[in-house]
Design a protein around this motif. Structure first.
Motif, short mmCIF file in Angstrom:
data_model
loop_
_atom_site.label_atom_id
_atom_site.label_comp_id
_atom_site.label_asym_id
_atom_site.label_seq_id
_atom_site.Cartn_x
_atom_site.Cartn_y
_atom_site.Cartn_z
N THR A 48 0.84 -1.19 0.00
CA THR A 48 0.00 0.00 0.00
C THR A 48 0.88 1.25 0.00
N ASP A 49 0.27 2.39 -0.33
CA ASP A 49 1.03 3.62 -0.60
C ASP A 49 1.88 4.10 0.57
N SER A 50 1.46 3.83 1.79
CA SER A 50 2.17 4.35 2.97
C SER A 50 3.44 3.56 3.29
N LEU A 51 3.68 2.47 2.58
CA LEU A 51 4.81 1.60 2.87
C LEU A 51 5.95 1.82 1.90
N GLN A 52 7.18 1.48 2.35
CA GLN A 52 8.35 1.58 1.49
C GLN A 52 8.36 0.45 0.47
N ALA A 53 8.73 0.81 -0.76
CA ALA A 53 8.84 -0.21 -1.81
C ALA A 53 10.09 0.09 -2.63
N SER A 54 11.17 -0.61 -2.32
CA SER A 54 12.44 -0.38 -3.00
C SER A 54 12.38 -0.92 -4.44
#
Length: 334
Positions: A48-54
């Protein structure tokens, strides 16, 4: 997590289950995903948008045939929800139950009673991250930016909860002195004083606090309260020394410019490629995954549940033994 990989690879314990996993995608999180990918379950990974996604991690997963599902493409057809921040609380309604990792997610899941939810946040295991991991991350980040001997330097720390305690723990190791602790909670003030720190109440000792702020080599916030410093102090009240925010949100507030604070007011450890080392995340990752077994083997009523104490302590003590680390101070935070 290494134990889980071998066990899951051999036994495929979750064969036939549909699991959706919503969590940060960082290099460390690959360790968490590995056993689930080998578990026999049909695993859907989303962020989801609030999480980090490397992007690097997403690329690594793609290279190994693992795709990331967009939120809009999710179908509400899962047995188990592994969530972080309750990002899927209103999207997925699991048939068996959910496991939540964070405090912010806990607040949301506490309000529902359609299925069981187990919280990893309310546990001793979680405190390995907040007490030890965040303190270590502060030390590593501060030493990256400040190339000075810190022995004998004066630090003022706002907040003496789990995060503040962990930061002070690292400051003591670096022989920083004096360390002044600012709190509004009487229990935290008493605890700091019993540990021989000068601890001042923000509600009663503003004059003394201003004097220490003017003399400080560094001022650190770890209260969990956005804008708390601006509520009591102006920009002129604090020395030109270093300022560090260790809260999720800006705790210095509107009276201070972004450039006044290291990392432009973001949590200082977030400047690091690994804000929290995997050794402190490993037990939380393990608990978040292994709580699936609790949902499968124990009868939890619909609604919110803390991690069972025996399960929690078993993981904590195994971690303590493996890392040869005394974790006794964790028990005062529950």
């Amino acid at each position: 997590m290494a134990e889980s990989v071998e066990y899951f690879k051999k036994h495929k314990p979750y064969s036939g289950l549909k699991i959706v996993h919503n969590n940060h995608l960082t290099l460390s999180s690959i360790c968490k995903l590995a056993p689930l990918l080998l578990s026999g379950a049909s695993l859907t990974i989303t962020v989801t948008d609030s999480l980090q996604a490397s992007p690097d991690v997403i690329e690594i997963l793609h290279e190994h045939g693992v795709n990331i599902t967009k939120i809009n493409d999710l179908k509400d057809d899962f047995d188990i929800l592994l969530d972080c921040g309750a990002g899927l609380a209103n999207i997925v309604h699991p048939r068996i139950g959910a496991i939540e990792q964070t405090q912010s997610g806990k607040v949301i899941f506490e309000k529902q009673n359609r299925y069981p939810v187990i919280s990893v946040d309310e546990s001793y295991v979680k405190k390995l991250e907040t007490l030890y991991g965040t303190g270590d991350g502060f030390k590593r980040a501060f030493n990256c930016l400040v190339k000075e001997d810190l022995a004998g330097k004066k630090f003022v720390v706002f907040g003496y909860g789990k995060v503040g305690h962990g930061i002070v723990r690292e400051l003591k190791k670096m022989q920083c002195s004096p360390i002044i602790i600012i709190e509004m909670d009487n229990e935290a003030l008493n605890r700091a004083r019993l540990e021989n720190f000068q601890a001042l109440s923000i509600n009663e000792d503003l004059g003394s606090i201003k004097k220490h702020l003017k003399e400080a080599f560094c001022v650190i916030t770890a209260t969990g309260v956005p804008g708390v410093v601006s509520k009591y102090f102006s920009r002129q009240d604090i020395s030109d020394g270093y300022k560090v925010n260790m809260g999720t949100e800006d705790e210095f507030g509107e009276n201070f410019l972004a450039e006044d604070v290291l990392a432009n007011k973001k949590p200082l450890n977030f400047i690091l490629e690994e804000p929290t080392l995997v050794e402190f995340l490993d037990p939380i990752f393990y608990a978040h995954n292994a709580a699936i077994d609790l949902l499968l083997t124990k009868k939890f009523a619909a609604g919110f549940h803390s991690l069972p104490l025996d399960f929690d302590l078993n993981i904590l003590l195994r971690w303590s033994k493996f890392h040869k680390t005394d974790v006794s101070e964790i028990y005062q935070f529950i």
